[in-house]
Design a protein around this motif. Sequence first.
Motif, PDB file in Angstrom:
ATOM      1  N   PRO A 179       0.838  -1.334  -0.032  1.00  0.00           N
ATOM      2  CA  PRO A 179      -0.013  -0.024  -0.100  1.00  0.00           C
ATOM      3  C   PRO A 179       0.708   1.491   0.127  1.00  0.00           C
ATOM      4  CG  PRO A 179      -0.963  -1.562   1.606  1.00  0.00           C
ATOM      5  CD  PRO A 179       0.351  -2.294   1.055  1.00  0.00           C
ATOM      6  N   ALA A 180       2.045   1.106   0.743  1.00  0.00           N
ATOM      7  CA  ALA A 180       2.683   2.629   0.835  1.00  0.00           C
ATOM      8  C   ALA A 180       3.479   2.908  -0.840  1.00  0.00           C
ATOM      9  CB  ALA A 180       4.048   2.305   1.853  1.00  0.00           C
ATOM     10  N   GLU A 181       3.489   1.795  -1.502  1.00  0.00           N
ATOM     11  CA  GLU A 181       4.131   2.307  -2.844  1.00  0.00           C
ATOM     12  C   GLU A 181       2.933   2.548  -3.855  1.00  0.00           C
ATOM     13  OE1 GLU A 181       7.511  -1.158  -3.515  1.00  0.00           O
ATOM     14  OE2 GLU A 181       5.524  -2.008  -2.725  1.00  0.00           O
ATOM     15  N   LEU A 182       1.809   2.512  -3.411  1.00  0.00           N
ATOM     16  CA  LEU A 182       0.601   2.914  -4.549  1.00  0.00           C
ATOM     17  C   LEU A 182       0.068   4.505  -4.044  1.00  0.00           C
ATOM     18  CD1 LEU A 182      -1.432  -0.112  -4.049  1.00  0.00           C
ATOM     19  CD2 LEU A 182       0.083   0.389  -5.947  1.00  0.00           C
ATOM     20  N   ASP A 183       0.319   5.187  -4.954  1.00  0.00           N
ATOM     21  CA  ASP A 183      -0.037   6.610  -4.882  1.00  0.00           C
ATOM     22  C   ASP A 183      -1.633   7.161  -4.969  1.00  0.00           C
ATOM     23  OD1 ASP A 183       2.680   7.261  -4.487  1.00  0.00           O
ATOM     24  OD2 ASP A 183       3.138   7.123  -6.627  1.00  0.00           O
ATOM     25  N   ALA A 184      -2.193   6.381  -5.782  1.00  0.00           N
ATOM     26  CA  ALA A 184      -3.709   6.732  -5.735  1.00  0.00           C
ATOM     27  C   ALA A 184      -4.538   5.213  -6.257  1.00  0.00           C
ATOM     28  CB  ALA A 184      -3.792   7.648  -7.075  1.00  0.00           C
ATOM     29  N   THR A 185      -5.806   5.494  -5.644  1.00  0.00           N
ATOM     30  CA  THR A 185      -6.844   4.397  -5.898  1.00  0.00           C
ATOM     31  C   THR A 185      -7.746   5.123  -6.934  1.00  0.00           C
ATOM     32  OG1 THR A 185      -6.571   3.471  -3.686  1.00  0.00           O
ATOM     33  CG2 THR A 185      -8.666   2.883  -5.095  1.00  0.00           C
ATOM     34  N   LEU A 186      -8.256   4.618  -7.915  1.00  0.00           N
ATOM     35  CA  LEU A 186      -8.897   5.016  -8.992  1.00  0.00           C
ATOM     36  C   LEU A 186     -10.290   3.964  -9.029  1.00  0.00           C
ATOM     37  CD1 LEU A 186      -9.285   6.982 -11.289  1.00  0.00           C
ATOM     38  CD2 LEU A 186      -8.224   5.387 -12.702  1.00  0.00           C
ATOM     39  N   PHE A 187     -11.349   4.962  -8.675  1.00  0.00           N
ATOM     40  CA  PHE A 187     -12.609   4.063  -8.939  1.00  0.00           C
ATOM     41  C   PHE A 187     -13.185   4.092 -10.199  1.00  0.00           C
ATOM     42  CE2 PHE A 187     -12.358   4.370  -4.295  1.00  0.00           C
ATOM     43  CZ  PHE A 187     -13.008   3.394  -3.844  1.00  0.00           C
ATOM     44  N   VAL A 188     -13.348   2.875 -10.810  1.00  0.00           N
ATOM     45  CA  VAL A 188     -13.706   2.759 -12.189  1.00  0.00           C
ATOM     46  C   VAL A 188     -15.076   2.267 -12.591  1.00  0.00           C
ATOM     47  CG1 VAL A 188     -11.285   2.738 -12.878  1.00  0.00           C
ATOM     48  CG2 VAL A 188     -12.258   0.578 -12.355  1.00  0.00           C
ATOM     49  N   ARG A 189     -15.428   2.529 -13.650  1.00  0.00           N
ATOM     50  CA  ARG A 189     -16.563   1.706 -14.447  1.00  0.00           C
ATOM     51  C   ARG A 189     -16.109   0.800 -15.321  1.00  0.00           C
ATOM     52  NH1 ARG A 189     -17.979   7.031 -13.118  1.00  0.00           N
ATOM     53  NH2 ARG A 189     -17.133   7.539 -15.167  1.00  0.00           N
ATOM     54  N   ARG A 190     -16.388  -0.259 -15.237  1.00  0.00           N
ATOM     55  CA  ARG A 190     -15.757  -1.462 -16.331  1.00  0.00           C
ATOM     56  C   ARG A 190     -16.619  -1.681 -17.548  1.00  0.00           C
ATOM     57  NH1 ARG A 190     -10.903  -2.911 -14.235  1.00  0.00           N
ATOM     58  NH2 ARG A 190     -10.669  -3.068 -11.922  1.00  0.00           N
ATOM     59  N   GLU A 191     -17.540  -0.847 -17.907  1.00  0.00           N
ATOM     60  CA  GLU A 191     -18.298  -1.110 -18.943  1.00  0.00           C
ATOM     61  C   GLU A 191     -17.497  -1.075 -20.279  1.00  0.00           C
ATOM     62  OE1 GLU A 191     -21.043  -0.045 -15.624  1.00  0.00           O
ATOM     63  OE2 GLU A 191     -19.317   0.859 -16.486  1.00  0.00           O
ATOM     64  N   LEU A 192     -16.833   0.074 -20.551  1.00  0.00           N
ATOM     65  CA  LEU A 192     -16.228   0.242 -21.752  1.00  0.00           C
ATOM     66  C   LEU A 192     -15.047  -0.467 -21.733  1.00  0.00           C
ATOM     67  CD1 LEU A 192     -16.060   4.111 -22.366  1.00  0.00           C
ATOM     68  CD2 LEU A 192     -17.456   2.554 -23.450  1.00  0.00           C
ATOM     69  N   GLN A 193     -14.292  -0.861 -20.816  1.00  0.00           N
ATOM     70  CA  GLN A 193     -13.213  -1.699 -20.525  1.00  0.00           C
ATOM     71  C   GLN A 193     -13.739  -3.299 -21.204  1.00  0.00           C
ATOM     72  OE1 GLN A 193     -11.545  -2.949 -16.827  1.00  0.00           O
ATOM     73  NE2 GLN A 193      -9.576  -3.398 -17.858  1.00  0.00           N
ATOM     74  N   ALA A 194     -15.061  -3.613 -20.804  1.00  0.00           N
ATOM     75  CA  ALA A 194     -15.415  -4.775 -21.079  1.00  0.00           C
ATOM     76  C   ALA A 194     -15.816  -4.938 -22.462  1.00  0.00           C
ATOM     77  CB  ALA A 194     -16.917  -5.245 -20.399  1.00  0.00           C
ATOM     78  N   VAL A 195     -16.048  -3.949 -23.057  1.00  0.00           N
ATOM     79  CA  VAL A 195     -16.370  -3.899 -24.448  1.00  0.00           C
ATOM     80  C   VAL A 195     -15.028  -4.045 -25.338  1.00  0.00           C
ATOM     81  CG1 VAL A 195     -17.338  -2.520 -26.522  1.00  0.00           C
ATOM     82  CG2 VAL A 195     -18.402  -2.598 -24.348  1.00  0.00           C
ATOM     83  N   ALA A 196     -14.212  -3.333 -24.897  1.00  0.00           N
ATOM     84  CA  ALA A 196     -12.578  -3.276 -25.399  1.00  0.00           C
ATOM     85  C   ALA A 196     -12.168  -4.769 -25.376  1.00  0.00           C
ATOM     86  CB  ALA A 196     -11.946  -2.201 -24.940  1.00  0.00           C
ATOM     87  N   ILE A 197     -12.326  -5.446 -24.204  1.00  0.00           N
ATOM     88  CA  ILE A 197     -11.855  -6.832 -23.848  1.00  0.00           C
ATOM     89  C   ILE A 197     -12.615  -7.814 -24.782  1.00  0.00           C
ATOM     90  CG2 ILE A 197     -11.867  -8.669 -21.996  1.00  0.00           C
ATOM     91  CD1 ILE A 197     -11.463  -6.455 -20.275  1.00  0.00           C
ATOM     92  N   ALA A 198     -13.879  -7.495 -25.080  1.00  0.00           N
ATOM     93  CA  ALA A 198     -14.617  -8.468 -25.906  1.00  0.00           C
ATOM     94  C   ALA A 198     -14.053  -8.106 -27.460  1.00  0.00           C
ATOM     95  CB  ALA A 198     -16.023  -8.148 -25.983  1.00  0.00           C
TER      96      ALA A 198
END
Length: 251
Positions: A179-198
């Motif tokens: 955790p100390a090495e991570l600078d930001a948490t990004l909350f995401v919606r994965r709908e477009l990623q799912a389309v791109a993966i497909a």
Amino acid sequence: MTLPTTRTRPTLPWQVTGVLAVVAHPDDESFGLGAVLAELISQGARASVLCFTHGEASTLHGRPGELAVVRSQELTEAGAALGLSRVELHDYPDGNLVGIPLDELGAHVLRLIGEERPSHLLVFDLGGVTGHPDHHHATRAALLAAGTAGLPVLAWAVPRSVAEQLNAELGTAFVGRDPAELDATLFVRRELQAVAIARHRSQSADNPVLRRRLELLGDREYLRSIHPSAWTPTTPRRTESGHVRPRVVTP
């Protein structure tokens, strides 16, 4: 340690107005960076991708046709789904990107920085996240160019707990961060990623590692800010590569 999040902050800790993602293979922009790119674009950033190989060495072949050609087409389709403004695809050898001098690869990154004028580069974390040496070498090339251009670099990373669970369950070689090495948490919606993966049907039809990673990450992705000086290359040895010059693919 409490990381900055986009659920409590409307924007990232960095002012990202444009991003150039540097990756090794078609599908890296979707399987790995897809949710991050979609979120940055939704916040108004312009996003482009530079991909060094056609991914022809993959052991997955979920649709007929010559894999290099198929994956090139899939990259074009996925880029359009994500809303990328530009995709540039090169013909360097999949599985042997480490044999290409970093200054040669970095020169392509530097040229696109000049043409696209991004505020940041986006890469896989050092170590390649999945442990693939091509991923790590692509990141090193991006860092080399970023050091020359004076550009900040954002690295997509996974928590160590997620990496260790994937490795234990599926025999993978993911490299995670505390955790100390991570600078930001990004909350995401994965709908477009799912389309791109497909769109990457040759690689996503039978991919339990991808499915499990997305399950473990849920609606979160993690970023690190890497200073180009975090990795200092030795002077690369030049070779006669004989590689085909890059083709530009604009979705």
